[in-house]
Enzyme design. Structure first.
Site, PDB file in Angstrom:
ATOM      1  N   GLU A  48      70.922   5.135  48.231  1.00  0.00           N
ATOM      2  CA  GLU A  48      70.219   5.952  47.237  1.00  0.00           C
ATOM      3  C   GLU A  48      70.668   7.413  47.257  1.00  0.00           C
ATOM      4  O   GLU A  48      70.589   8.109  46.244  1.00  0.00           O
ATOM      5  CB  GLU A  48      68.704   5.870  47.437  1.00  0.00           C
ATOM      6  CG  GLU A  48      68.107   4.503  47.096  1.00  0.00           C
ATOM      7  CD  GLU A  48      68.151   3.523  48.253  1.00  0.00           C
ATOM      8  OE1 GLU A  48      68.804   3.827  49.287  1.00  0.00           O
ATOM      9  OE2 GLU A  48      67.529   2.454  48.145  1.00  0.00           O
ATOM     10  N   LYS A  89      53.798   0.141  41.250  1.00  0.00           N
ATOM     11  CA  LYS A  89      54.274  -1.125  40.699  1.00  0.00           C
ATOM     12  C   LYS A  89      53.328  -1.655  39.626  1.00  0.00           C
ATOM     13  O   LYS A  89      53.768  -2.183  38.605  1.00  0.00           O
ATOM     14  CB  LYS A  89      54.417  -2.143  41.836  1.00  0.00           C
ATOM     15  CG  LYS A  89      55.152  -3.396  41.436  1.00  0.00           C
ATOM     16  CD  LYS A  89      55.403  -4.288  42.651  1.00  0.00           C
ATOM     17  CE  LYS A  89      56.254  -5.499  42.249  1.00  0.00           C
ATOM     18  NZ  LYS A  89      56.566  -6.339  43.419  1.00  0.00           N
ATOM     19  N   PHE A 113      53.559  -2.087  53.065  1.00  0.00           N
ATOM     20  CA  PHE A 113      54.993  -2.291  53.269  1.00  0.00           C
ATOM     21  C   PHE A 113      55.787  -1.403  52.309  1.00  0.00           C
ATOM     22  O   PHE A 113      55.521  -1.380  51.117  1.00  0.00           O
ATOM     23  CB  PHE A 113      55.347  -3.764  53.045  1.00  0.00           C
ATOM     24  CG  PHE A 113      56.820  -4.036  53.184  1.00  0.00           C
ATOM     25  CD1 PHE A 113      57.452  -3.887  54.417  1.00  0.00           C
ATOM     26  CD2 PHE A 113      57.583  -4.421  52.095  1.00  0.00           C
ATOM     27  CE1 PHE A 113      58.815  -4.115  54.551  1.00  0.00           C
ATOM     28  CE2 PHE A 113      58.948  -4.649  52.216  1.00  0.00           C
ATOM     29  CZ  PHE A 113      59.560  -4.504  53.449  1.00  0.00           C
ATOM     30  N   GLN A 114      56.733  -0.704  52.843  1.00  0.00           N
ATOM     31  CA  GLN A 114      57.594   0.224  52.088  1.00  0.00           C
ATOM     32  C   GLN A 114      56.795   1.299  51.348  1.00  0.00           C
ATOM     33  O   GLN A 114      57.189   1.739  50.270  1.00  0.00           O
ATOM     34  CB  GLN A 114      58.523  -0.533  51.131  1.00  0.00           C
ATOM     35  CG  GLN A 114      59.568  -1.351  51.881  1.00  0.00           C
ATOM     36  CD  GLN A 114      60.728  -1.818  51.019  1.00  0.00           C
ATOM     37  OE1 GLN A 114      60.560  -2.080  49.827  1.00  0.00           O
ATOM     38  NE2 GLN A 114      61.900  -1.930  51.621  1.00  0.00           N
ATOM     39  N   MET A 146      85.386  22.866  59.766  1.00  0.00           N
ATOM     40  CA  MET A 146      84.728  24.169  59.725  1.00  0.00           C
ATOM     41  C   MET A 146      83.945  24.418  61.013  1.00  0.00           C
ATOM     42  O   MET A 146      83.920  25.540  61.527  1.00  0.00           O
ATOM     43  CB  MET A 146      83.803  24.266  58.505  1.00  0.00           C
ATOM     44  CG  MET A 146      83.213  25.647  58.303  1.00  0.00           C
ATOM     45  SD  MET A 146      84.483  26.931  58.106  1.00  0.00           S
ATOM     46  CE  MET A 146      84.695  26.948  56.330  1.00  0.00           C
TER      47      MET A 146
END
Lengths: 193, 576
Positions: free
Chosen positions: B51, B163, B113-114, B476
Site C-alpha cells: 500500500e 464495510k 480483526f484488522q 548519503m
C-alpha cells in the site's frame, strides 16, 4: 506568559482531538481548555489558555489552528478587555458548628454558594475571575479540602465586537491576517541532522 | 437510482475526473472492489504490491499532472501501510485522496480483526480526514475531500469507510451546489497595503534575489514568475521542489539553494539585501542556521499558507495569498530595473563553482562517477524526461546535474525525504502523463524499499525506465559518516542482489553499466523498450555530494569540492 484564545469550531466528532493534537505536535503548551456549545447547534466554542515562551507564539498557533478545516474562527483575547470565568466545586470537612459557621462566612464574603450540606461535609460553589477563585480556595485550605473540581476558564471579549464567523458571514481570517504583519521575533528554526 | 455505498464511491470518483486508482484489496474494502466490476470501462485499477507503493504512485500521478491522485486500501495494516505515503504528500503539499475500508460500524472500538484507528493514526499526516458513519453523507464527504485536497495549499485527504456503509443501499442523488466549509476559505489576493510595501522594497533593492519554491508550480505561476524576474532583472534561486518553476537554463537562474545547493546561490542569499520568497517555506535544509541566515536582507514572503509566514524566518512583508494571483497584482505595477553590479558578483561566484564542477572538468579516468551518469542521462534524454528520485546522494546529483526546463518534471520527496518514493512515483507519473518519457533515478538503498512494485510495473507493462545508481552503500549516510563521524562506516555498506537478474526474474529487461562509454548505448536501449526497463549503474563508492552546508551550519559555511578533481583527497574532505 499566558495567552487566552477563543476558537469557534464546527460541532463535529474528533474536533477536540484535532485541536489538542495540534498543540502537542507543534510543541505548544496548553494550560487549560474548555469546550462547550454556543447559541448555534453546529458551532462549539473553546477557550484555550496557553503558556507562551515567545511573543509570536500565540500568533503562530492561531495560524496553525486556522489550518484545521473544522476551525471557523480564532480570537486572541490576551490583550483585550474580556470577562473570564472559572467555576470550582469544593468539598470541605464540616463536622462541627464552628467549621460550619466559618464556611458560611467565607462563602458570603466571596459571593460563593453552599450547594450541599451533609452531616460531615459541605460542598461550595464559586464562580468568578480565576484570581478570585484562587484566593477563596486559599482561605478554605486550612479547613481541609476533601475534593475539588474546576472547570477551567471561559472567556468572552467585552463590547460589541463578536466572533463574526459564527454567523458564517466573513470567511477570511481578517483579524488573524492583520496581526500577521506585526512583531513576534522568535527565530527558532530547528537545525537537526 | 438505488446504489450501494461501494457504488457511490466509484460514481463520485468518476465525477471528480478520476480515471486511474492505485490500490490493494482486503476484507473491509471488498464491497468496493466488487462494485468496481461495474466501472472498469471508466476507471483503471492498478494492483500494487504494497500500500505504500499505492500512495507514492498516487503522489507521483498528482505531482506530474496537477490532478488529484487516488489510492485505495483495506482497514488495519492496509491503511497503516499508507502512513509514509501520506506524510510524504503532506510535507510536499501533494493533492491526494486515500480511501480506506474500515471494520463495520458496530465493530469499531472492539479491537476487531484488522481494525485500526485510521483517522487517529493519519490525523497529523493528512490535510484532513473523515470517518464516514452515515451513508447519506458519503457522496458529499468524497466531494469535500477532493475539494480540500486540490485547493488552497494542496495536501492528502483520507476517507475511512466502514464495510457496512459500503454495503448499504440508498437512493443516490449526487450533491451538486457549492461546498460549505465555513472554516476553510483559501486566500487569493494580496492586500493593497502589502503590495505597496513589497513594491517599495523591490524598488529600493540593490542586491535582490528570488527564492522560488514548489508553490510556483502548485499555483501555476510559472509565467508570472518569469515576467516578474525579467522586468526587475532579479536572479532566481530554486528550492529542490522549485526546480521546473522556470527553465533552469534561463540566464536569471543561479541554481538550487540550500544544503547541497549551488554555492553561488547560497552566497547570493547571504549577501542579498532583499529576499523575495515565492511559494517556499524556509525549510531548515534551505536556510542552514536561521540566526545567521541572509543577515542583511529585507524579506518579502508570498505564501498561501499563513502559518508558514514568520514560522522559521521573520519577514518584513508577509503576503498571504495565491502566488499566481498575487504576482498578477504585482507585475503590472513593476518598473524595469537593472542590477548589473550584483550580477557581475554572482557571475564571479559561478566561475568558482564551474571550476570545481566534476562533470565539466574531470579527465577520463576510466571510472564511473554518479554525477556523470546523471549528466549523461540528461544529455541523452534531451533534458526532457520526467524524472523521479529517491532520497540521498543520487537525489542531490539529480538536482545538480539534471536541469529541468518544464514544471512537473522532477518528482522528489523534498520535505519528508522518503526513501523508496522514486520508483512507485515514476509509475504513477507515467499513468498521469502517458506521452512523457519517465525515468526513475534511484539509489540501491531506496530502490530496495519498494522494489516489490517491479511486479506492478510488469503487470501493467508500464513504459518507464529505472536507473539504479548503485554504490553498494547508503551513500548519503556514508557521506555523513565520512565527514562527521570520522569514517566509522557502521550499517551503511550493502550487500545487494544482482539487480539485473532480479529484474529478469520479474520479466523486466535489464542491463548493468560499469563505464561511462556504455551510458549512451544503455540509455538508448532502455528508451527503445516498450515497457519497464532497468539499468544498473555501478558507480564509484566514495564520492561525495558537494558543496555541503553541514546541518545547522551557516549557509555560507560550505564545504566545497576540492579543485583537484581527479585524485581527490578522500582523507580530508575539507581540503579545498
Amino acid at each position: 506568559m499566558k495567552s487566552t484564545l477563543v476558537a469557534l469550531v464546527e460541532n463535529k466528532p474528533g474536533v477536540l482531538n484535532r485541536v489538542v493534537s495540534l498543540f502537542r505536535r507543534r510543541a505548544f503548551n496548553m494550560d487549560s481548555l474548555t469546550v462547550g456549545r454556543t447559541h448555534r447547534p453546529d458551532v462549539s466554542r473553546m477557550t484555550i489558555i496557553m503558556d507562551t515562551e515567545h511573543p509570536g507564539d500565540a500568533k503562530k498557533i492561531i495560524m496553525h489552528l486556522y489550518k484545521l478545516i473544522d476551525v471557523i474562527e480564532v480570537q486572541n483575547l490576551t490583550d483585550q478587555a474580556r470577562i473570564n470565568r472559572d467555576l470550582a466545586l469544593i468539598k470541605i470537612r464540616t463536622t462541627d458548628a464552628i467549621s460550619r459557621n466559618n464556611i458560611t462566612e467565607f462563602t458570603y464574603r466571596y459571593g460563593a454558594r453552599i450547594v450541599d450540606i451533609g452531616p460531615d461535609v459541605t460542598i461550595v460553589e464559586i464562580t468568578g475571575e480565576p484570581d478570585h477563585v484562587e484566593s477563596f480556595i486559599r482561605e478554605l485550605e486550612p479547613m481541609g479540602i476533601i475534593e475539588m473540581a474546576r472547570t477551567g476558564l471561559v472567556s468572552m471579549g467585552r463590547g460589541v465586537r463578536s466572533m463574526k464567523k459564527a454567523d458564517h458571514e466573513s470567511k477570511r481570517h481578517t483579524a488573524a491576517l492583520l496581526s500577521l504583519q506585526s512583531n513576534g521575533n522568535s527565530n527558532n528554526g530547528s537545525t537537526g541532522g | 437510482m438505488k446504489l450501494s455505498g461501494a457504488e457511490i464511491i466509484w460514481e463520485c470518483l468518476i465525477r471528480e475526473g478520476v480515471d486511474v486508482v492505485f490500490g490493494y484489496p482486503g476484507g473491509a474494502i471488498l464491497p468496493t472492489y466488487d462494485a468496481l466490476n461495474k466501472y472498469t470501462d471508466r476507471i483503471h485499477h492498478v494492483l500494487v504490491r504494497h500500500e505504500q507503493g499505492a500512495t507514492h504512485m498516487a503522489d507521483g500521478y498528482a505531482r506530474a499532472s496537477g490532478r488529484v491522485g487516488v489510492a485505495i486500501a483495506t482497514s488495519g495494516p492496509g491503511a497503516t501501510n499508507m502512513v509514509t505515503g501520506l506524510a510524504t504528500a503532506m510535507m510536499d503539499s501533494t493533492p491526494m485522496v486515500c480511501i480506506t475500508g474500515q471494520v463495520p460500524l458496530n465493530a469499531i472500538g472492539t479491537d476487531a480483526f484488522q481494525e485500526t484507528d485510521v483517522t487517529g493514526c493519519t490525523l497529523p499526516v493528512t490535510k484532513h480526514n473523515y470517518l464516514v458513519t452515515d451513508i447519506h453523507e458519503l457522496a458529499y464527504t468524497i466531494r469535500e475531500a477532493f475539494h480540500i485536497a486540490r485547493t488552497g495549499r494542496p495536501g492528502p485527504v483520507l476517507v475511512d469507510i466502514p464495510k457496512d456503509v459500503q454495503n448499504q443501499v440508498i437512493d443516490f442523488i449526487y450533491p451538486e451546489g457549492p461546498i460549505e466549509l465555513p472554516g476553510y476559505q483559501p486566500p487569493k489576493e494580496a492586500h493593497e497595503a502589502d503590495l505597496v510595501a513589497a513594491l517599495e522594497l523591490i524598488k529600493a533593492a540593490q542586491k535582490p534575489i528570488i527564492l522560488a519554491g514548489h508553490g510556483v508550480t502548485m499555483s501555476g505561476a510559472e509565467k508570472e514568475l518569469r515576467d516578474f524576474a525579467e522586468i526587475t532583472q532579479t536572479p532566481i534561486a530554486l528550492t529542490i521542489l522549485g526546480k521546473g518553476a522556470i527553465d533552469e537554463k534561463h540566464p536569471l537562474v543561479i541554481g538550487m539553494m540550500g544544503m547541497h545547493g549551488e554555492a553561488a546561490a547560497n552566497q547570493a542569499i547571504q549577501e542579498a539585501d532583499l529576499l523575495i520568497a515565492l511559494g517556499m517555506r524556509f525549510d531548515d535544509r534551505v536556510t542552514g542556521n536561521t540566526k545567521s541566515y541572509s543577515p542583511n536582507s529585507r524579506k518579502i514572503h508570498v505564501e498561501i499558507d499563513p502559518s508558514e509566514i514568520n514560522k522559521n524566518i521573520q519577514v518584513d512583508v508577509g503576503i498571504n495569498g495565491d502566488l499566481a494571483t498575487v504576482l498578477r497584482q504585482l507585475n503590472p505595477r513593476l518598473k524595469s530595473l537593472e542590477h548589473k553590479a550584483w550580477f557581475r558578483q554572482i557571475m564571479d561566484w559561478k566561475e568558482d563553482t564551474n571550476m570545481r564542477d566534476i562533470v565539466q572538468n574531470s579527465l577520463p579516468d576510466g571510472k564511473l562517477w554518479a554525477p556523470h551518469v546523471i549528466a549523461d542521462i540528461w544529455k541523452f534524454t534531451g533534458g526532457e524526461a520526467v524524472t523521479s528520485t529517491d532520497v540521498g546522494q543520487h537525489q542531490m546529483w539529480e538536482a545538480q546535474y539534471y536541469p529541468h526546463a518544464r514544471p512537473r518534471t522532477l518528482l522528489t520527496s523534498g520535505g519528508l525525504g522518503t526513501m523508496g518514493f522514486g520508483f512507485p512515483a515514476a509509475i504513477g507519473a507515467k499513468f498521469a502523463m502517458p506521452e512523457e518519457e519517465v525515468w526513475a533515478i534511484v539509489g540501491d538503498g531506496g530502490f530496495q524499499m519498494t522494489l516489490c512494485e517491479l511486479a506492478t510495473a510488469k503487470q501493467e507493462n508500464i513504459n518507464i525506465n529505472i536507473a539504479i545508481i548503485n554504490n553498494a552503500y547508503l551513500g548519503m549516510v556514508r557521506q555523513w559518516q565520512q565527514m562527521f563521524y570520522n569514517e566509522r562506516y557502521i550499517a551503511t555498506p550493502m550487500v545487494n542482489p544482482d539487480f539485473v537478474l532480479l529484474a529478469e526474474a520479474y520479466g523486466i529487461p535489464a542491463r548493468r553499466i560499469t563505464t561511462r562509454e556504455e551510458i549512451e548505448g544503455a540509455v538508448e536501449w532502455a528508451r527503445s523498450i516498450n515497457g519497464p526497463a532497468l539499468l544498473e549503474f555501478v558507480v564509484e563508492q566514495h564520492d561525495i555530494v558537494y558543496p555541503m552546508v553541514p546541518a545547522g551550519a551557516d549557509l555560507h559555511d560550505m564545504i566545497r569540492r576540492p579543485t583537484d578533481l581527479v585524485s581527490q583527497d578522500w582523507d580530508n574532505p575539507n581540503a579545498v
